[in-house]
Scaffold this active site. Structure first.
Site, mmCIF file in Angstrom:
data_model
loop_
_atom_site.group_PDB
_atom_site.id
_atom_site.type_symbol
_atom_site.label_atom_id
_atom_site.label_comp_id
_atom_site.label_asym_id
_atom_site.label_seq_id
_atom_site.Cartn_x
_atom_site.Cartn_y
_atom_site.Cartn_z
ATOM 1 N N ASP A 193 39.369 47.540 27.710
ATOM 2 C CA ASP A 193 39.538 47.348 29.147
ATOM 3 C C ASP A 193 39.020 48.568 29.909
ATOM 4 O O ASP A 193 38.855 49.661 29.336
ATOM 5 C CB ASP A 193 41.037 47.135 29.425
ATOM 6 C CG ASP A 193 41.292 46.234 30.617
ATOM 7 O OD1 ASP A 193 40.378 46.048 31.433
ATOM 8 O OD2 ASP A 193 42.428 45.729 30.731
ATOM 9 N N ASP A 215 39.820 37.702 35.325
ATOM 10 C CA ASP A 215 41.267 37.660 35.116
ATOM 11 C C ASP A 215 41.870 36.350 35.602
ATOM 12 O O ASP A 215 43.066 36.141 35.440
ATOM 13 C CB ASP A 215 41.946 38.828 35.839
ATOM 14 C CG ASP A 215 42.121 40.016 34.916
ATOM 15 O OD1 ASP A 215 41.823 39.884 33.713
ATOM 16 O OD2 ASP A 215 42.545 41.081 35.398
HETATM 17 C C1 DGJ Z 1 43.161 43.830 33.073
HETATM 18 C C2 DGJ Z 1 42.654 42.782 32.151
HETATM 19 O O1 DGJ Z 1 41.596 42.089 32.727
HETATM 20 C C3 DGJ Z 1 43.796 41.862 31.761
HETATM 21 O O2 DGJ Z 1 43.327 40.794 30.991
HETATM 22 C C4 DGJ Z 1 44.811 42.668 31.035
HETATM 23 O O3 DGJ Z 1 44.292 43.133 29.820
HETATM 24 C C5 DGJ Z 1 45.273 43.817 31.891
HETATM 25 N N1 DGJ Z 1 44.176 44.595 32.411
HETATM 26 C C6 DGJ Z 1 46.195 44.729 31.125
HETATM 27 O O4 DGJ Z 1 46.536 45.827 31.838
#
Ligand code: DGJ
Length: 696
Positions: free
Chosen positions: A441, A499
């Site tokens: 991430d 997301d």
């Molecule tokens: C952002 C990501 O896009 C999510 O899928 C998740 O992993 C969160 N961060 C976790 O903090």
């Protein structure tokens, strides 16, 4: 000493005039011009020379491969910079050319006064993708500061419309179009990552170009940092597409002997719309992988199921249910590190929380393995929380930024000690646990420091891990789809597209993300009935059909679902496993909708023996009944059997279905299915019907 360079592969070509001592100029980029003798090449070069316009330089203007002011170019320069605080007047000559084969060429240019060498490379792949890079070397005796080094390509007068992509968090890769008027349409991004509004592609095409129609030229910058993309049209009659890394003032200073390389710029041309572009990019991306992808496993990601609430019993039950429905990879998302009970702490401390995980992650990892799944783990290696051991011990490694962002700061990975520390911590994890997959991430804009240095270092960190752990897979995530490009995919195996797990949003995100990226690297998950990002409620069948075509997964608390839902998920996974070979190797097709509410997309096997299509109703259709549900790309001389694919959950219709659907399918010639089509099913909004076609 040089000649007309004709790079040619089936269906595409590039012709450059490299005669004489001047900088080579573009004669053509687009269709294959067929076999040309030397004298035909010379006639062609002659035929492309425009007249000398009134009030103009005294020679015909053709776009050079490195356009600068001194040659009469008044557009965005291909290269610019400073020496000793003064802008350098650049004027290049050709000092070397290598054309080792019919598909690649390298040109060496020397600036006559400023002591720079620029090397430009062009490679036309068998799939028709033009890979281009430029390298500038400071051959002088004092430092030279680079302002911009980019790749420019010509587009013809008939390419009068421009498409690029933009977006925001949970709404990535939204298309925007405009006429290409005189001037520059420029997208400069300053995020320190691609960003949610990333111009992942710049396309210029004939008016009205669409997925399956029109002639179109596309550039993609294979780079995970700041972008400088443009489409530019001049009253001189010259138009270009351009792509460069966006540099901050003074970011790249070249000491004598030092060089800077641009990221690779990938170009594609098609006379069959954006689908033709995708076919080139997808087959190129598949062939270019250093390590071919294994069958894409079905993932269960814990994020939206538990967020930071890491409790062994709950996660163990989630894993048990995941295995029951057929999940193949269990990914433990954010929340496992020491003290990481929310997003305000612990980034940088890649150690397992001793409170919630007293025996480390072993019980969970062992449990997941005993259930027959492999184990994946979330990390965010480029970041640091102020509330962390790392920040307390090494505050000097924090990249200066006045703004905290999601309570976190970037770590200066370009610092070799910081890099070694994080690499060491990640290796310790990978040595202790059998981890098949890292969800990598990156959750903030840098807003300071050198994006170039940070981007290079983050790619190097991925590469270092992959060379030490050759089987390790990595997913590129950045607050959803903030880091999506073909460059990061040289070091990773999947991108997290967004997301949002809301299937309505995902339909658009997938459609446009997949212009450049092949479907097997685009992560798509089945979320909860009520999407966490939008609050919109959708049927399970729509969520299943939407995630089906990509690198599929589940992000849904299976411990609180009904038995019916679990049975649906089981059927869906079995169907995905049966068909992923086709889904992830075929040709992606998208129909240009007569009614924007009714979308069709599919994948056709390379030999056209079978295909999978989804007919999708996004919102209320204009008409009560629509005709012309078409299945492009089939063998028009063969008959096909069309059957509805049962993904495990019922699809809702407005009223009576068309007869072919009540009959359970239809057999028709490919010519009819691809051309006239059949009656649209009466799908309610936010419903999708998945169909399989098999050649008889
Ligand atoms: C952002 C990501 O896009 C999510 O899928 C998740 O992993 C969160 N961060 C976790 O903090």
């Amino acid at each position: 000493m040089h000649s007309i360079v004709y790079l040619r592969v089936p269906g595409a070509s590039l012709v450059l005039d490299a005669r004489g001592a001047g900088v080579p100029s573009f004669l053509h980029w687009g269709a294959d011009l067929g076999a040309l003798t030397t004298s035909q090449r010379e006639s062609f070069a002659l035929s492309q020379l425009p007249p000398i316009s009134p009030s103009s330089i005294d020679s015909p203007r053709l776009l050079s491969i490195l356009p600068v002011e001194s040659e009469g170019w008044s557009g965005t320069p291909g290269i610019s910079g400073f020496r000793g605080g003064q802008p350098t007047e650049l004027s290049f000559e050709l000092v070397g050319a290598e054309v080792p084969d019919a598909a690649s060429a390298t040109f060496m240019l020397r600036d006559v006064s400023s002591e720079l060498i620029v090397e430009l490379k062009y490679g036309l792949s068998p799939q028709g993708v033009l890979a281009m890079t430029a390298v500038v070397t400071n051959t002088g005796s004092v430092p030279w500061t680079l302002a911009r080094l980019g790749i420019s390509v010509p587009i013809p007068t008939r390419a009068r419309e421009v498409l690029d992509l933009t977006g925001r968090w949970a709404f990535e890769r939204q298309p925007q179009r405009r006429d290409l008027a005189h001037g520059t349409w420029s997208r400069q991004t300053r995020h320190g990552r691609n960003g949610h509004d990333s111009p992942e592609l710049f396309a210029a095409g004939t008016p009205g170009f669409a997925f399956r129609a029109g002639e179109v030229w596309v550039l993609h910058l294979a780079w995970s940092g700041d972008h400088d993309m443009l489409a530019e049209s001049h009253a001189t009659g010259q138009s270009i597409l351009g792509a460069a890394e966006l540099l901050k003032p003074g970011e790249i200073q070249l000491a004598p002997g030092e060089h800077y390389s641009t990221p690779t710029v990938l170009g594609a041309w098609s006379d069959s719309g954006l689908d033709g572009i995708s076919e080139r990019f997808h087959s190129w991306a598949r062939a270019a992988r250093a390590r071919p992808l294994a069958a894409r496993p079905v993932i269960l990601n814990t994020w939206e199921a538990v967020y930071f609430d890491h409790d062994f019993s709950r996660l163990a039950e989630l894993a048990r249910r995941a295995a029951v429905v057929g999940v193949e990879r269990f990914v433990l998302d954010d929340g496992w590190m020491t003290g990481r009970v929310d997003d305000s702490r612990a980034l940088g401390d890649w150690t397992v929380d001793p409170v919630r995980w007293p025996r480390g992650l072993h019980p969970l990892v062992d449990h997941v393995h005993s259930l027959g799944m492999d184990f994946g783990l979330w990390v965010e290696p480029e970041m640091v929380s102020l509330d962390s051991e790392l920040a307390r011990t090494h505050p000097e490694w924090i990249l200066a930024s006045a703004q905290s962002w999601r309570n976190q700061y970037a770590l200066d990975l370009g610092n070799p000690e910081a890099f070694a520390n994080i690499l060491g911590q990640l290796c310790a994890l990978l040595d202790e646990y059998d981890i098949a997959y890292l969800k990598w991430d990156q959750n903030r804009d840098l807003l300071g420091g050198s994006t170039h240095r940070q981007t290079v270092a983050s790619w190097q960190l991925m590469a270092a891990l992959r060379s030490r752990y050759p089987g390790l897979e990595i997913e590129s995530c950045s607050s959803g789809g903030g880091r999506v490009d073909l460059g990061v995919l040289e070091h990773t195996d999947r991108v997290w597209a967004s997301d949002t797990n809301d299937p309505l949003e995902r339909q658009v995100i997938h459609r446009y993300t997949s212009i450049v990226l092949p479907p097997e690297v685009i992560g798509g998950h089945v979320g909860e009935r009520i999407a966490h990002t939008t609050g919109r409620s959708t049927d399970l069948s729509f969520r299943l059909a939407t995630a089906f075509f990509w690198s599929a997964g589940i992000e849904w608390d299976l411990t609180s679902t009904t038995d019916d839902d679990l049975a649906s998920a089981t059927l869906w996974i079995a169907a995905y496993q049966r068909h992923r070979g086709l889904l992830h190797s075929g040709t992606v097709v998208r129909v240009d909708a007569a009614d924007p509410a009714l979308q069709t997309h599919g994948v056709v096997a390379p030999d056209r023996s079978e295909a999978l299509f989804a007919a999708v109703c996004l919102t209320a259709p204009r008409d009560a009944a629509s005709t012309g549900l078409v299945f492009p790309g089939l063998d028009i001389d063969a008959d096909y059997r069309l059957d509805v694919l049962d993904l495990g959950a019922p699809v809702r219709h407005f009223h009576g279905s068309p007869q072919w659907l009540r009959d359970g399918g239809v057999t028709l010639p490919g010519r009819i299915l691809s051309g006239t089509g059949i009656a649209w099913p009466s799908l309610q909004p936010q419903q999708a019907l998945v169909m399989r076609l098999e050649r008889l």
